[in-house]
Motif scaffolding. Structure first.
Motif, PDB file in Angstrom:
ATOM      1  N   VAL A  12     -96.867  11.178  -5.400  1.00 26.00           N
ATOM      2  CA  VAL A  12     -96.636   9.731  -5.454  1.00 26.00           C
ATOM      3  C   VAL A  12     -95.678   9.379  -6.581  1.00 26.00           C
ATOM      4  CG1 VAL A  12     -97.752   7.509  -5.893  1.00 26.00           C
ATOM      5  CG2 VAL A  12     -98.830   9.169  -4.363  1.00 26.00           C
ATOM      6  N   SER A  13     -95.798  10.067  -7.703  1.00 26.73           N
ATOM      7  CA  SER A  13     -94.868   9.831  -8.812  1.00 26.73           C
ATOM      8  C   SER A  13     -93.437  10.177  -8.405  1.00 26.73           C
ATOM      9  CB  SER A  13     -95.289  10.656 -10.022  1.00 26.73           C
ATOM     10  OG  SER A  13     -94.388  10.488 -11.092  1.00 26.73           O
ATOM     11  N   PHE A  14     -93.298  11.241  -7.620  1.00 24.55           N
ATOM     12  CA  PHE A  14     -91.980  11.636  -7.122  1.00 24.55           C
ATOM     13  C   PHE A  14     -91.417  10.553  -6.191  1.00 24.55           C
ATOM     14  CE2 PHE A  14     -89.850  13.790  -3.468  1.00 24.55           C
ATOM     15  CZ  PHE A  14     -88.668  14.117  -4.114  1.00 24.55           C
ATOM     16  N   LEU A  15     -92.256  10.052  -5.277  1.00 23.65           N
ATOM     17  CA  LEU A  15     -91.807   8.993  -4.365  1.00 23.65           C
ATOM     18  C   LEU A  15     -91.397   7.737  -5.135  1.00 23.65           C
ATOM     19  CD1 LEU A  15     -94.456   9.214  -1.486  1.00 23.65           C
ATOM     20  CD2 LEU A  15     -92.208  10.304  -1.613  1.00 23.65           C
ATOM     21  N   ARG A  16     -92.179   7.399  -6.140  1.00 27.34           N
ATOM     22  CA  ARG A  16     -91.852   6.186  -6.899  1.00 27.34           C
ATOM     23  C   ARG A  16     -90.558   6.368  -7.694  1.00 27.34           C
ATOM     24  NH1 ARG A  16     -95.689   2.705 -11.091  1.00 27.34           N
ATOM     25  NH2 ARG A  16     -94.156   1.043 -11.413  1.00 27.34           N
ATOM     26  N   VAL A  58     -93.300   0.141  -2.548  1.00 24.18           N
ATOM     27  CA  VAL A  58     -93.090  -0.709  -1.374  1.00 24.18           C
ATOM     28  C   VAL A  58     -92.271  -1.943  -1.740  1.00 24.18           C
ATOM     29  CG1 VAL A  58     -94.277  -2.224   0.256  1.00 24.18           C
ATOM     30  CG2 VAL A  58     -95.125   0.097  -0.129  1.00 24.18           C
ATOM     31  N   LEU A  59     -92.590  -2.559  -2.863  1.00 22.29           N
ATOM     32  CA  LEU A  59     -91.839  -3.747  -3.282  1.00 22.29           C
ATOM     33  C   LEU A  59     -90.395  -3.397  -3.623  1.00 22.29           C
ATOM     34  CD1 LEU A  59     -94.540  -5.537  -5.467  1.00 22.29           C
ATOM     35  CD2 LEU A  59     -93.695  -6.240  -3.224  1.00 22.29           C
ATOM     36  N   PHE A  74     -88.081   6.517   8.408  1.00 23.05           N
ATOM     37  CA  PHE A  74     -87.843   6.206   6.995  1.00 23.05           C
ATOM     38  C   PHE A  74     -88.944   6.931   6.204  1.00 23.05           C
ATOM     39  CE2 PHE A  74     -87.200   2.466   3.784  1.00 23.05           C
ATOM     40  CZ  PHE A  74     -86.746   3.382   2.847  1.00 23.05           C
ATOM     41  N   PRO A  75     -88.768   8.248   5.976  1.00 20.00           N
ATOM     42  CA  PRO A  75     -89.840   9.059   5.379  1.00 20.00           C
ATOM     43  C   PRO A  75     -90.372   8.518   4.047  1.00 20.00           C
ATOM     44  CG  PRO A  75     -88.099  10.460   6.222  1.00 20.00           C
ATOM     45  CD  PRO A  75     -87.586   9.065   6.323  1.00 20.00           C
ATOM     46  N   LEU A  76     -89.506   8.030   3.188  1.00 20.09           N
ATOM     47  CA  LEU A  76     -89.972   7.528   1.891  1.00 20.09           C
ATOM     48  C   LEU A  76     -91.020   6.437   2.087  1.00 20.09           C
ATOM     49  CD1 LEU A  76     -89.754   7.321  -1.203  1.00 20.09           C
ATOM     50  CD2 LEU A  76     -87.893   5.680  -0.866  1.00 20.09           C
ATOM     51  N   TYR A  77     -90.784   5.554   3.032  1.00 23.62           N
ATOM     52  CA  TYR A  77     -91.694   4.423   3.254  1.00 23.62           C
ATOM     53  C   TYR A  77     -92.954   4.855   4.006  1.00 23.62           C
ATOM     54  CZ  TYR A  77     -93.211  -0.245   4.766  1.00 23.62           C
ATOM     55  OH  TYR A  77     -93.934  -1.384   4.991  1.00 23.62           O
ATOM     56  N   THR A  78     -92.761   5.562   5.116  1.00 21.78           N
ATOM     57  CA  THR A  78     -93.911   5.905   5.958  1.00 21.78           C
ATOM     58  C   THR A  78     -94.854   6.893   5.265  1.00 21.78           C
ATOM     59  OG1 THR A  78     -92.552   7.597   7.055  1.00 21.78           O
ATOM     60  CG2 THR A  78     -92.716   5.428   8.108  1.00 21.78           C
ATOM     61  N   GLU A  79     -94.301   7.854   4.530  1.00 24.74           N
ATOM     62  CA  GLU A  79     -95.164   8.806   3.824  1.00 24.74           C
ATOM     63  C   GLU A  79     -95.886   8.140   2.657  1.00 24.74           C
ATOM     64  OE1 GLU A  79     -95.847  12.007   4.806  1.00 24.74           O
ATOM     65  OE2 GLU A  79     -94.758  11.271   6.567  1.00 24.74           O
ATOM     66  N   ALA A  80     -95.225   7.177   2.026  1.00 23.62           N
ATOM     67  CA  ALA A  80     -95.878   6.449   0.932  1.00 23.62           C
ATOM     68  C   ALA A  80     -97.076   5.663   1.449  1.00 23.62           C
ATOM     69  CB  ALA A  80     -94.880   5.518   0.254  1.00 23.62           C
ATOM     70  N   LEU A  81     -96.947   5.088   2.653  1.00 23.71           N
ATOM     71  CA  LEU A  81     -98.033   4.269   3.194  1.00 23.71           C
ATOM     72  C   LEU A  81     -99.286   5.083   3.485  1.00 23.71           C
ATOM     73  CD1 LEU A  81     -96.252   1.786   5.637  1.00 23.71           C
ATOM     74  CD2 LEU A  81     -96.762   1.555   3.204  1.00 23.71           C
ATOM     75  N   ARG A  82     -99.161   6.403   3.595  1.00 26.62           N
ATOM     76  CA  ARG A  82    -100.338   7.250   3.787  1.00 26.62           C
ATOM     77  C   ARG A  82    -101.287   7.163   2.599  1.00 26.62           C
ATOM     78  NH1 ARG A  82     -98.321  13.087   4.661  1.00 26.62           N
ATOM     79  NH2 ARG A  82    -100.578  13.420   4.590  1.00 26.62           N
ATOM     80  N   PHE A  83    -100.747   6.801   1.451  1.00 29.03           N
ATOM     81  CA  PHE A  83    -101.556   6.718   0.230  1.00 29.03           C
ATOM     82  C   PHE A  83    -101.868   5.271  -0.157  1.00 29.03           C
ATOM     83  CE2 PHE A  83     -99.227  10.668   0.136  1.00 29.03           C
ATOM     84  CZ  PHE A  83    -100.154  11.587  -0.327  1.00 29.03           C
TER      85      PHE A  83
END
Length: 763
Positions: free
Chosen positions: A96-100, A150-151, A125-134
């Motif tokens: 999650v830190s990597f995604l952010r 997300v914001l 849109f992998p960054l968005y869809t994978e983030a939503l898993r968490f």
């Protein structure tokens, strides 16, 4: 691992100091090697450090050239989509830190590098869809990081990305958010209406904790709406209305009792009020107002006006026209800039059943109107529901986003003349005969009955009732009618005044002036507070509040009674001033007492106001006696009661070893609350009660922490032994005289306030 760390450090240095280093990094396609390491690694223990080092590298990149390289060629997407094993361990925080870190570097130019497009549409849109898993992760830190990510995406997205976000199944994220919020509402309701399974403090802590969680969710919705993108706004508003707001409104307005799986009415009112304050927006305000006011406006059609039949027909025709306008307002989305209307599917499916639940006919509409919809709570016997429902109405009517039509037709508007821009005199007449205006004297009477309630109510209940009363009087230009004015002045106000004056003979009379000054300022702030900034948590605290049933004689409970009596009196004084003069009093009128004095005995007492343990005092006015502390032997002492203005102390002093006419203070007690009493069996013994509770210490400790004091505080007792009964009686009289002198000083300070109070009564 050391090699990865070294590579990241060198690349970060090169990005800032030496472009050649980063060019070498690109030429050798080191990021591709990172991806290969992930794919060929059989041990998941390398995943965490790799993600951590990549996060550090991305966070420290400054040049757009470096960011473009890292985001291109699908490197980031491949790393994001790698099948990590998140079962247990600490890999999720690294991921999650990597995604952010990636989301912090995206902008409108780099966003396109992270999405996959076919034709004119984004397909992934992998960054968005994978983030939503968490998004619903149990760890609060991960939830917060995902919401920040997300914001970040919402603030830089283009039309194609917004289309992807607002299309199922990706758009289900918003319904999941509303579902989570709904679950939190039920958790809160479980604490509010606990079946006696937990103690009061644990229940209160649970309510505050769940309320804070709900506030966090609402602020997140507000952050999404603040992006200002019409499609996002419409999507969030639709999900909130259909998934939470309309079900809540339809449920609690159809029945005021908690039944089945429905939320209780008080929790529903709290949630709706919080949502209007935090999320707000014209769509939300007008949809809630439209549902709440619709059946009330419909009543205006059904209730015949006084006069001839043609007038009745005109009124019905006019209001029918207005009701159609209300329906239009409910479905209109002002934030969409005219692109689309709100899709209120829940409203359409349940509206007819909702309206039929009121079952009002022309023969009993006047009676049923008080038992239907929002009026079921305004006129109910539950004082908490009464205040909560009026508070919700005030939020709506004071909102600048409320539609002019709804504001005017409600009859609760300070700008009624400005908002009703129409030449139709029949509409103006119908507005003047609004159901709210028609029932306003009865609504005010309900609030006044709360203030005049004979059973002891919490001061919070009284202050909130006073706040509602003052707000409604601002709308109701006619003021209180004769019966309501008598109810206030001769019942409610007189009751508060008597309780206030009784405290002059109580344990804490010496603290009344200071408390009066402090609470007067607080009362003005409370009464002037806008409904938009008033914390709705008071609704739930009214339900949780309970009057103490034991320990009533301790100084702690005596302090609470005194403070409550002062608060109740100053509230009534402010309301009386507002009712009769139309203003609030900034500061209470009090006489000031000079610190200088000509009392020689006070001077010889070494300024009693500053006397402390170990001070040297004159023994000329001291009365010899004996006392035994705990199990120690009897000590020969002198008792010195001295009052200076509103300050009074009882000093116990032992004779100074070198100065025969002076003593050393070994104990101090306040004069107020001593209640000296001669022992019936031993007439040479004098019993004194000693206040142990320290309000200054308590207020410092409890400020902002929602702390409550235990109810088992015990006060101290001193028993003084005198040579004979006559000496005991003399000491008793001296102490009473000093207490009387101190009380007279307090009464002198309060004299202007009480005199002003009498003048108000005459006016």
């Amino acid at each position: 691992m050391n090699l990865l760390q070294s590579v990241v450090e060198i690349v970060t240095y090169g990005d800032r100091q030496d472009p050649h280093i980063f060019e070498c990094f690109m030429e050798r396609q080191v990021l591709a090697d990172f991806v290969r390491i992930l794919k060929i690694s059989q041990e998941s223990k390398i995943d965490g450090p790799l993600l951590q080092y990549l996060s550090i590298m991305i966070q420290n990149m400054d040049s757009e050239h470096a960011i473009f390289y890292c985001f291109s060629n699908g490197y980031m997407n491949n790393i994001i989509l790698h099948p990590y094993k998140f079962d247990g361990g600490d890999l999720a925080p690294y991921y999650v830190s990597f995604l952010r870190a990636i989301s912090n570097k995206i902008n409108k130019d780099t966003l396109c590098l992270l999405v996959n497009v076919q034709g004119d549409a984004v397909v992934s849109f992998p960054l968005y869809t994978e983030a939503l898993r968490f998004a619903q992760h149990e760890e609060k830190m991960i939830q917060t990081a995902i919401r920040a990510l997300v914001l970040n995406i919402y603030n830089v997205s283009d039309d194609m990305v917004y289309q992807f976000i607002s299309t199922p199944p990706v758009s289900e994220y918003f319904s999941d958010l509303v579902r989570r919020l709904s679950n939190l509402c039920f958790c809160l309701d479980d604490f509010v209406y606990d079946k006696g399974k937990m103690d009061a403090q644990k229940r209160r802590d649970g309510v505050i904790l769940e309320a804070d969680k709900i506030a966090d969710e609402l602020h997140y919705f507000k952050d999404i709406l603040s992006v200002g993108e019409p499609r996002l706004t419409r999507l969030v508003t639709e999900n909130l209305l259909n998934g939470l707001v309309f079900p809540l409104l339809f449920s609690f307005m159809a029945s005021k009792n908690k039944n089945g799986s429905d939320l209780s009415a008080i929790t529903s009112l709290y949630i709706i009020s919080c949502l209007l304050q935090v999320v707000g927006g014209r769509s939300m305000i007008n949809n809630v107002a439209g549902v709440i006011l619709y059946h009330i406006l419909n009543l205006n059609v059904r209730i015949p006006s006084e006069g001839n039949a043609s007038d009745v027909h005109d009124d019905v025709k006019t209001f029918s026209k207005c009701l159609n306008e209300v329906e239009r307002v409910i479905c209109y989305d002002p934030e969409s800039n005219g692109s689309e209307s709100i899709n209120v599917t829940y409203l359409g499916a349940h509206w007819e059943g909702f309206m039929s639940s009121f079952n009002i006919n022309s023969s009993n509409s006047e009676i049923c109107s008080k038992r239907s919809g929002i009026f079921a709570f305004v006129f109910c016997e539950d004082q908490s529901l009464l205040l909560a429902s009026i508070f919700l109405l005030l939020i709506l009517t004071e909102s600048k986003d409320l539609d002019c039509l709804l504001s005017s037709m409600s009859g609760l508007s300070e700008k009624e003349d400005e908002m009703l821009q129409t030449d139709d005199t029949s509409i103006s007449k119908s507005v003047d005969e609004s159901i709210f205006i028609r029932f306003m004297p009865e609504i005010l009477n309900a609030l006044l009955n709360v203030l005049a309630f004979q059973q002891p109510l919490s001061i919070m209940m009284l202050w909130n009732a006073g706040w509602c009363l003052q707000k409604l009087l601002n709308f109701h230009r006619e003021g209180l009618n004769g019966d309501n004015l008598l109810l206030f002045t001769q019942t409610s106000y007189d009751q508060s005044r008597v309780n206030f004056l009784n405290e002059l003979g109580g344990v804490w009379f010496d603290h009344i002036p200071d408390t009066l000054i402090t609470e007067s300022a607080s009362c003005v702030r409370v009464l002037e507070q806008s409904s938009q900034y008033k914390d709705p948590l008071f609704m739930l605290e009214l339900v949780l509040h309970h009057q103490p049933t034991n320990g009533q004689t301790s100084s702690y409970f005596a302090w609470q009674r005194m403070v409550d009596a002062v608060k109740a009196f100053i509230l009534h004084f402010q309301l009386k001033t507002f009712i009769l003069k139309g203003v609030l009093v900034d500061k209470p009128l009090l006489n000031m007492i000079s610190s200088s004095t000509n009392d020689s005995r006070v001077i010889r007492a070494s300024d009693v106001s500053s006397a402390s343990f170990g001070s040297n005092v004159s023994l000329e006015s001291g009365i010899p006696c004996g006392i035994a502390f705990s199990n120690s032997e009897i000590r020969d002492i002198y008792v010195i009661p001295v009052a200076s203005g509103i300050i009074g102390k009882l000093l116990l002093a032992e004779k100074h070893p070198f100065r025969s006419r002076h003593g050393v203070v070994i104990a101090i007690a306040p004069l107020a609350g001593l209640f000296p009493k001669i022992d019936e069996d031993h007439p040479s013994w004098l019993h004194l009660q000693i206040r142990e509770f320290d309000p200054q210490f308590y207020s410092t400790k409890a400020r902002g922490n929602h702390l409550s004091m235990p109810d088992h505080l015990a006060d101290g007792r001193w028993t003084l032994g005198f040579p004979n009964a006559r000496a005991c009686e003399e000491a008793h009289l001296v102490i009473l005289n000093e207490i009387t002198k101190q009380r007279s000083a307090v009464e002198y300070m309060l004299a202007p306030l009480l005199q002003d109070d009498l003048e108000l009564a005459k006016s």
